[in-house]
Design a protein around this motif. Sequence first.
Motif, PDB file in Angstrom:
ATOM      1  N   VAL A 213       0.845  -1.191   0.000  1.00 16.40           N
ATOM      2  CA  VAL A 213       0.000   0.000   0.000  1.00 16.40           C
ATOM      3  C   VAL A 213       0.883   1.244   0.000  1.00 16.40           C
ATOM      4  CG1 VAL A 213      -1.818   1.238   1.233  1.00 16.40           C
ATOM      5  CG2 VAL A 213      -1.731  -1.275   1.318  1.00 16.40           C
ATOM      6  N   MET A 214       0.722   2.092  -1.021  1.00 16.39           N
ATOM      7  CA  MET A 214       1.503   3.319  -1.123  1.00 16.39           C
ATOM      8  C   MET A 214       0.595   4.529  -0.936  1.00 16.39           C
ATOM      9  SD  MET A 214       3.891   2.278  -4.382  1.00 16.39           S
ATOM     10  CE  MET A 214       2.805   0.990  -5.005  1.00 16.39           C
ATOM     11  N   ILE A 215       0.932   5.397   0.017  1.00 16.37           N
ATOM     12  CA  ILE A 215       0.136   6.584   0.299  1.00 16.37           C
ATOM     13  C   ILE A 215       0.905   7.825  -0.144  1.00 16.37           C
ATOM     14  CG2 ILE A 215      -0.953   7.971   2.100  1.00 16.37           C
ATOM     15  CD1 ILE A 215      -1.285   5.340   3.699  1.00 16.37           C
ATOM     16  N   LYS A 216       0.291   8.579  -1.031  1.00 16.49           N
ATOM     17  CA  LYS A 216       0.882   9.820  -1.545  1.00 16.49           C
ATOM     18  C   LYS A 216       0.167  11.013  -0.921  1.00 16.49           C
ATOM     19  CE  LYS A 216       0.035  10.935  -5.911  1.00 16.49           C
ATOM     20  NZ  LYS A 216      -0.631  12.267  -5.973  1.00 16.49           N
ATOM     21  N   PHE A 217       0.932  12.038  -0.579  1.00 16.58           N
ATOM     22  CA  PHE A 217       0.367  13.262  -0.003  1.00 16.58           C
ATOM     23  C   PHE A 217       0.278  14.314  -1.111  1.00 16.58           C
ATOM     24  CE2 PHE A 217       2.056  10.816   3.453  1.00 16.58           C
ATOM     25  CZ  PHE A 217       1.041  10.889   4.400  1.00 16.58           C
ATOM     26  N   ASN A 218      -0.944  14.647  -1.475  1.00 25.36           N
ATOM     27  CA  ASN A 218      -1.176  15.472  -2.664  1.00 25.36           C
ATOM     28  C   ASN A 218      -0.610  16.884  -2.561  1.00 25.36           C
ATOM     29  OD1 ASN A 218      -2.518  13.356  -3.902  1.00 25.36           O
ATOM     30  ND2 ASN A 218      -4.527  13.996  -3.143  1.00 25.36           N
ATOM     31  N   ASN A 219      -0.419  17.374  -1.352  1.00 28.93           N
ATOM     32  CA  ASN A 219       0.138  18.715  -1.164  1.00 28.93           C
ATOM     33  C   ASN A 219       1.531  18.656  -0.534  1.00 28.93           C
ATOM     34  OD1 ASN A 219      -2.184  20.221  -2.131  1.00 28.93           O
ATOM     35  ND2 ASN A 219      -3.218  19.513  -0.285  1.00 28.93           N
ATOM     36  N   ASP A 220       2.239  17.571  -0.790  1.00 27.09           N
ATOM     37  CA  ASP A 220       3.565  17.370  -0.205  1.00 27.09           C
ATOM     38  C   ASP A 220       4.529  18.461  -0.673  1.00 27.09           C
ATOM     39  OD1 ASP A 220       6.038  16.296   0.727  1.00 27.09           O
ATOM     40  OD2 ASP A 220       5.135  14.298   0.703  1.00 27.09           O
ATOM     41  N   SER A 221       5.122  19.173   0.284  1.00 25.00           N
ATOM     42  CA  SER A 221       6.068  20.237  -0.040  1.00 25.00           C
ATOM     43  C   SER A 221       7.502  19.829   0.280  1.00 25.00           C
ATOM     44  CB  SER A 221       5.708  21.510   0.745  1.00 25.00           C
ATOM     45  OG  SER A 221       5.828  21.282   2.143  1.00 25.00           O
ATOM     46  N   ILE A 222       7.702  18.589   0.693  1.00 30.85           N
ATOM     47  CA  ILE A 222       9.025  18.120   1.091  1.00 30.85           C
ATOM     48  C   ILE A 222       9.621  17.173   0.061  1.00 30.85           C
ATOM     49  CG2 ILE A 222      10.295  16.751   2.814  1.00 30.85           C
ATOM     50  CD1 ILE A 222       8.525  17.947   4.937  1.00 30.85           C
ATOM     51  N   VAL A 223       8.842  16.222  -0.406  1.00 28.57           N
ATOM     52  CA  VAL A 223       9.336  15.221  -1.354  1.00 28.57           C
ATOM     53  C   VAL A 223       9.207  15.736  -2.784  1.00 28.57           C
ATOM     54  CG1 VAL A 223       8.974  12.892  -2.270  1.00 28.57           C
ATOM     55  CG2 VAL A 223       8.766  13.316   0.185  1.00 28.57           C
ATOM     56  N   GLN A 224      10.314  15.694  -3.534  1.00 29.05           N
ATOM     57  CA  GLN A 224      10.306  16.107  -4.933  1.00 29.05           C
ATOM     58  C   GLN A 224      10.852  14.988  -5.809  1.00 29.05           C
ATOM     59  OE1 GLN A 224      12.476  19.770  -5.463  1.00 29.05           O
ATOM     60  NE2 GLN A 224      10.896  21.032  -4.511  1.00 29.05           N
ATOM     61  N   PRO A 225      10.112  14.540  -6.798  1.00 25.74           N
ATOM     62  CA  PRO A 225       8.705  14.877  -7.038  1.00 25.74           C
ATOM     63  C   PRO A 225       7.815  14.014  -6.150  1.00 25.74           C
ATOM     64  CG  PRO A 225       9.427  13.337  -8.701  1.00 25.74           C
ATOM     65  CD  PRO A 225      10.623  13.616  -7.840  1.00 25.74           C
ATOM     66  N   ARG A 226       6.652  14.507  -5.813  1.00 28.62           N
ATOM     67  CA  ARG A 226       5.776  13.749  -4.925  1.00 28.62           C
ATOM     68  C   ARG A 226       5.265  12.466  -5.584  1.00 28.62           C
ATOM     69  NH1 ARG A 226       2.119  18.385  -6.014  1.00 28.62           N
ATOM     70  NH2 ARG A 226       3.132  19.393  -4.252  1.00 28.62           N
ATOM     71  N   GLU A 227       5.321  12.385  -6.922  1.00 30.15           N
ATOM     72  CA  GLU A 227       4.876  11.173  -7.623  1.00 30.15           C
ATOM     73  C   GLU A 227       5.707   9.951  -7.255  1.00 30.15           C
ATOM     74  OE1 GLU A 227       2.995  14.523  -9.556  1.00 30.15           O
ATOM     75  OE2 GLU A 227       5.069  14.164  -8.885  1.00 30.15           O
TER      76      GLU A 227
END
Length: 305
Positions: A213-227
């Motif tokens: 299970v992979m959870i992505k944070f749609n407004n992530d400002s830390i991880v680049q790229p959030r994809e």
Amino acid sequence: MKIWITILFVIKLTIASPPPIVLWHGMGDTCCLPFSLGKFSVFLETIIPGVYVKSIRIGNNNIEDLENSYFMNPNKQVRIACDQLAADPKLTNGFNAIGFSQGSQFMRALVQRCGDKLSIKNLITLGGQHQGVYGLPHCGALKHKSCDYVRKIINYAAYYDWVQESLVQATYWHDPLKQETYKEKSQFLADINNERTINRTYIENLYSLRNFVMIKFNNDSIVQPRETEWFGFYAPGQAQKLITLQESDLYKQDRLGLKAMDDAGKLAFLSSPGDHLQFDRDWFIKTVVQPYLTNPADSKKDEEN
């Protein structure tokens, strides 16, 4: 209040003996402090009565654990964690694993490399960097003073051998403009993603999971790229166009077995509207805890085995 009572009642009914849960924290964080994963451990113990929660600590104390999240090579960290968990009698019958941020790819490496010692049921990653990162806009949950030093070094010398050996974040730095250099020099990520050779053990151990299970944070400002949190990344050779996991060679060539897992319904792509590692607790209970951490089907499978 009534909602929480209902949730607790449902969880008590659906599982008599919940499987243990193992946590692995992210960069600049620690395993057990009450304002860190210690708080999350209490949260899990509250909503899943009787569950055993173990939070991985790399080092002899919280300070060493935090500093090792910057300076101990993840290959060594994974070996330590593997031995640590294998020695815990409460984990003998298997457990669910949750990784936070960089702890996500460390936990995945644990699955891939330690399948002979550990039995992991479900792997859940929150804000993981499965295809690496190309940028460190912010650094560390606790704003450790080493953060700026790490960022500057990686920007200029990520693939130098001594940097790969000394700085954790360099080992999952993925420069799409230097794809061949990345594959050759990355001491950690390129290996666990089977980008140099095909390690069949990695594929088999990952496929043995019930769910990834992979959870992505749609407004992530830390991880680049959030994809990257869903195994997406920049298309090779440039740093603008993003491609999904399904569009990548990793998936099309099935170098890690992810396509086979996807076809078998073992991959789950979830998202939360928040910033990095920020999520609503009720959402987490409904979306993660109930289907993956207290699933009655898991207990039935264990009894059959």
